[in-house]
Design a protein around this motif. Structure first.
Motif, short mmCIF file in Angstrom:
data_model
loop_
_atom_site.label_atom_id
_atom_site.label_comp_id
_atom_site.label_asym_id
_atom_site.label_seq_id
_atom_site.Cartn_x
_atom_site.Cartn_y
_atom_site.Cartn_z
N LEU A 5 41.47 40.26 23.03
CA LEU A 5 40.79 40.07 24.32
C LEU A 5 40.79 38.61 24.82
O LEU A 5 41.06 38.37 26.00
CB LEU A 5 39.36 40.62 24.25
CG LEU A 5 39.24 42.14 24.26
CD1 LEU A 5 37.81 42.57 23.98
CD2 LEU A 5 39.72 42.71 25.59
N PRO A 6 40.48 37.59 23.95
CA PRO A 6 40.48 36.21 24.46
C PRO A 6 41.84 35.76 25.01
O PRO A 6 41.91 35.02 25.99
CB PRO A 6 40.08 35.39 23.23
CG PRO A 6 39.30 36.33 22.39
CD PRO A 6 39.97 37.65 22.58
N THR A 7 42.93 36.22 24.35
CA THR A 7 44.28 35.86 24.85
C THR A 7 44.50 36.44 26.25
O THR A 7 45.04 35.76 27.14
CB THR A 7 45.34 36.40 23.87
OG1 THR A 7 45.19 35.74 22.62
CG2 THR A 7 46.75 36.12 24.40
N LEU A 8 44.09 37.68 26.45
CA LEU A 8 44.21 38.31 27.77
C LEU A 8 43.37 37.56 28.81
O LEU A 8 43.81 37.36 29.96
CB LEU A 8 43.78 39.78 27.70
CG LEU A 8 44.68 40.71 26.89
CD1 LEU A 8 44.05 42.10 26.78
CD2 LEU A 8 46.08 40.81 27.52
N MET A 9 42.17 37.13 28.39
CA MET A 9 41.30 36.40 29.30
C MET A 9 41.94 35.06 29.69
O MET A 9 41.92 34.64 30.86
CB MET A 9 39.94 36.14 28.64
CG MET A 9 38.94 35.44 29.56
SD MET A 9 37.50 34.86 28.67
CE MET A 9 38.21 33.53 27.72
N GLY A 10 42.55 34.38 28.71
CA GLY A 10 43.24 33.11 28.98
C GLY A 10 44.39 33.30 29.95
O GLY A 10 44.62 32.48 30.84
N ASP A 11 45.14 34.41 29.75
CA ASP A 11 46.26 34.71 30.66
C ASP A 11 45.77 34.94 32.09
O ASP A 11 46.41 34.50 33.05
CB ASP A 11 47.02 35.94 30.17
CG ASP A 11 47.87 35.64 28.94
OD1 ASP A 11 48.05 34.44 28.64
OD2 ASP A 11 48.32 36.59 28.27
N ILE A 12 44.65 35.64 32.24
CA ILE A 12 44.11 35.91 33.59
C ILE A 12 43.78 34.59 34.29
O ILE A 12 44.08 34.40 35.47
CB ILE A 12 42.84 36.79 33.50
CG1 ILE A 12 43.24 38.25 33.24
CG2 ILE A 12 42.04 36.73 34.79
CD1 ILE A 12 42.07 39.20 33.12
N VAL A 19 44.08 33.43 38.06
CA VAL A 19 43.07 32.69 38.83
C VAL A 19 43.63 31.39 39.38
O VAL A 19 43.48 31.07 40.57
CB VAL A 19 41.82 32.43 37.97
CG1 VAL A 19 40.81 31.58 38.75
CG2 VAL A 19 41.19 33.74 37.53
N VAL A 20 44.31 30.59 38.51
CA VAL A 20 44.82 29.27 38.92
C VAL A 20 45.87 29.42 40.02
O VAL A 20 45.88 28.70 41.02
CB VAL A 20 45.39 28.51 37.70
CG1 VAL A 20 46.07 27.21 38.16
CG2 VAL A 20 44.29 28.21 36.70
N ILE A 21 46.78 30.40 39.83
CA ILE A 21 47.86 30.60 40.79
C ILE A 21 47.38 31.41 42.01
O ILE A 21 47.92 31.30 43.10
CB ILE A 21 49.06 31.30 40.12
CG1 ILE A 21 49.59 30.45 38.97
CG2 ILE A 21 50.16 31.64 41.10
CD1 ILE A 21 50.64 31.12 38.12
N GLY A 22 46.36 32.24 41.80
CA GLY A 22 45.87 33.08 42.89
C GLY A 22 46.58 34.41 42.96
O GLY A 22 46.65 35.03 44.02
N ASP A 23 47.11 34.88 41.80
CA ASP A 23 47.83 36.16 41.75
C ASP A 23 46.82 37.29 41.49
O ASP A 23 46.51 37.64 40.36
CB ASP A 23 48.88 36.09 40.63
CG ASP A 23 49.81 37.30 40.64
OD1 ASP A 23 49.49 38.29 41.33
OD2 ASP A 23 50.84 37.26 39.93
N ILE A 24 46.31 37.87 42.60
CA ILE A 24 45.27 38.91 42.50
C ILE A 24 45.78 40.17 41.79
O ILE A 24 45.09 40.71 40.92
CB ILE A 24 44.72 39.26 43.90
CG1 ILE A 24 44.16 38.00 44.58
CG2 ILE A 24 43.63 40.35 43.79
CD1 ILE A 24 43.03 37.33 43.84
N PRO A 25 46.96 40.71 42.14
CA PRO A 25 47.46 41.90 41.43
C PRO A 25 47.54 41.70 39.91
O PRO A 25 47.24 42.61 39.14
CB PRO A 25 48.85 42.11 42.03
CG PRO A 25 48.77 41.50 43.38
CD PRO A 25 47.88 40.30 43.21
N TYR A 26 47.93 40.50 39.49
CA TYR A 26 48.01 40.20 38.04
C TYR A 26 46.61 40.28 37.41
O TYR A 26 46.43 40.81 36.30
CB TYR A 26 48.62 38.81 37.82
CG TYR A 26 48.85 38.47 36.36
CD1 TYR A 26 50.01 38.88 35.71
CD2 TYR A 26 47.91 37.75 35.63
CE1 TYR A 26 50.23 38.58 34.38
CE2 TYR A 26 48.11 37.45 34.30
CZ TYR A 26 49.27 37.87 33.67
OH TYR A 26 49.48 37.57 32.33
N ILE A 27 45.62 39.73 38.14
CA ILE A 27 44.23 39.76 37.63
C ILE A 27 43.78 41.19 37.44
O ILE A 27 43.19 41.56 36.41
CB ILE A 27 43.28 39.01 38.60
CG1 ILE A 27 43.64 37.52 38.64
CG2 ILE A 27 41.83 39.22 38.19
CD1 ILE A 27 42.88 36.74 39.70
#
Length: 574
Positions: A32-39, A44-52
């Motif tokens: 889970l933490p790795t997935l959270m870091g990827d989000i 979040v940083v790039i603004g890719d909502i579909p990815y989130i």
């Protein structure tokens, strides 16, 4: 502890299922933490909502998988631990059932109750935790460290600095606390003993106005247990605050140094967030391990006490195979000597006599002369030191205990009744007896009259210990319980002491016909009870000092004559 854990082998499939499920749960938590870091970094940083949304949905599925595995693992671990506890409790009970009275005297009833209940419960609780945490904690610790290093190896130096403080704290607290666990169980034994004495002896306590003194005694036992429990818990209470302090300081250090590394471009924000989560998992793994270290020593103390009972060998083992049917109803003592463990002198010395069917052999003597000790040797409650006791011509040590006791109808000095109906208590002597047999035994024991006066008759409920019956009523039911068995040998250990003279006379008259083909051994305090006996044995300080009929002993035995004169007038004796 390891010896008791072997009982889990019966539940090996449940244990394997728990291991597999805990592994799935742990891997889910680590992912889970790795997935959270990827989000954070890629969404979040790039603004890719579909990815989130996509990774967020995947996180929910992983969380659901972990939660499901955790719930099922909890169920299976509880089932295995409770089953193991049930098996151990049954094993302890079955083993204790083989003890002679010597082992009961040695361990104590109160301690046996504590060991069978509280101690086994302690082991059950730690097994539940072990099945979950022994697998989970190492995976979370090792996995957390690996994942943290993969995010930033240099930042893991903060964890390396915190580890010795945590481990040192755990070891120091355990060193102080573990010795006190044994004391807690001993104080619990003492409290159990005092409570049991107060509850069973409440009538005597009230009769002698000893409520105040007993309250003080109970208060002291309770206070002793409370004090040592508080002492243990004070020591253990330091563990969690110290660990949380170290944990939070570690997180502060990670944020401090992680912020510097992010500012230098050596680390991303998402990786820092994931790193913090992994550090928390590492710390919680250590917390879980520390909880195990707290519980295992106490459970180990309990396990040791349980093993002490299981490893205790009965004073004698049931190795006999001979049948006691050769000469029905005969009882023979041949130069029998018996000493209680640790006693300075024998309780019985060189006892020899023979009792035959159709005869009444009475035993009389002063308090402490060995009357009850003698009759307790016949069902082999204790094993003799020297000599031979034969039932139906067979040495009781060469026949099985069940075989010997099946030939005996025993009425103890203290009438013991069990919760249930009056019929249930009489049936204790013969489980397959008919209702007619129950009524006949009660009639012979002079119990029918008071039974019929009770609201539900033979279905009337008896309270614990027979507290809703008088002493005489309890004695008559105890006699009925022995009569329904129709044994070869009847043993009445001062069993008429609570009866009035009229009921005593009627009962002895009824017993003549009922026991005419059996051997009767009668221990009594009253001379009037033994007057008509075929043989009276006079005991004094464990020795036979006279044997004969009532008249013969009056003429030849000074001790018997003194006993008779203390109870009967000169006219009655003449």
């Amino acid at each position: 502890m390891i010896k008791l854990l072997k009982h889990l082998s019966v539940y090996k499939w449940l244990v394997l299922a728990v291991i597999g499920l805990v592994f799935i749960q742990s891997m889910s938590d680590l992912f889970l933490p790795t997935l959270m870091g990827d989000i954070i970094d890629k969404g979040v940083v790039i603004g890719d909502i579909p990815y989130i949304w996509r990774i967020g949905g995947f996180m929910l599925l992983v969380s659901l998988l972990g939660a499901t595995a955790s719930i099922i693992a909890s169920y299976y671990s509880s089932k295995a631990a409770m089953g193991m506890g049930r098996d151990i409790r049954q094993k302890v009970f079955n083993h204790v059932a083989k003890f002679s009275l010597q082992e009961f005297d040695e361990v104590g009833t109160a301690s046996l109750i504590t060991r069978t209940t509280n101690d086994i419960t302690q082991v059950q609780q730690v097994v539940i935790m072990m099945l979950r945490m022994v697998i989970s904690a190492p995976i979370m610790l090792v996995g957390g460290i690996i994942m943290a290093v993969s995010k930033d190896a240099k930042l893991t130096l903060v964890i390396v600095a915190a580890m010795p403080v945590l481990i040192g704290t755990i070891l120091l607290i355990l060193k102080k606390g573990v010795p006190l666990f044994q004391l807690v169980q001993q104080r619990l034994d003492r409290l159990n003993l005092v409570l049991r004495e107060n509850l069973t002896g409440i009538r005597v306590i009230r009769a002698f106005n000893r409520e105040g003194e007993e309250k003080v005694r109970l208060k002291k036992a309770n206070r002793d247990l409370t004090d040592v429990s508080i002492q243990v818990n004070k020591i253990m209470a330091f563990l969690m605050p110290v660990m949380m302090l170290v944990m939070n300081l570690t997180v502060v250090g990670i944020i401090w140094f992680g912020g510097i590394r992010i500012n230098n471009g050596a680390m991303q924000i998402g990786d820092l967030m994931a790193f913090i989560q992994y550090v928390m998992q590492i710390m919680f793994a250590l917390v879980m391990a520390s909880m195990m270290f707290v519980m295992i020593p106490r459970a180990a103390v309990s396990a040791k006490r349980i093993n002490e009972v299981l490893e205790m060998k009965p004073a004698f083992l049931d190795e006999g195979t001979q049948k006691a049917d050769l000469e029905q109803g005969t009882l023979e003592f041949e130069h029998v000597t018996f000493s209680y463990p640790g006693a300075e002198k024998p309780a019985l010395s060189d006892i020899s006599f023979t009792a035959k069917p159709g005869e009444i052999t009475a035993i009389i003597g002063g308090t402490g002369s060995g009357k009850s000790t003698l009759v307790n040797l016949i069902p082999r409650f204790y094993d003799i030191s020297n000599g031979v006791i034969r039932v139906n011509g067979v040495d009781i040590r060469k026949a099985s205990q069940d075989e010997v006791r099946s030939k005996i109808g025993f009425v103890p000095q203290k009438s013991i009744l069990f919760t249930g109906t009056i019929a249930d208590n009489i049936l204790f002597g013969k489980q397959n007896a008919t209702h007619d047999e129950i009524e006949h035994a009660a009639r012979t024991a002079q119990a029918e009259e008071f039974i019929n006066k009770m609201k539900d008759g033979y279905k009337a409920e008896i309270e614990q210990g027979g507290s809703n019956l008088s002493g005489g009523q309890k004695q008559r039911l105890s006699i009925a319980r022995a009569l329904i068995r129709k044994p070869d040998i009847y043993i009445f250990d001062d069993s008429f002491s609570a009866l009035d003279f009229k009921t005593d006379a009627k009962l002895r008259a009824a017993l003549k016909d009922e026991t005419k083909d059996a051997t009767v051994l009668l221990v009594a305090q009253r001379v009037s009870t033994v007057v008509e006996a075929d043989r009276i044995i006079v005991l004094d300080e464990g020795h036979i000092v006279g044997m004969g009929t009532h008249q013969e002993l009056l003429d030849t035995n000074e001790i018997y004559r003194e006993i008779a004169l203390s109870q009967l007038s000169e006219e009655e004796i003449a």
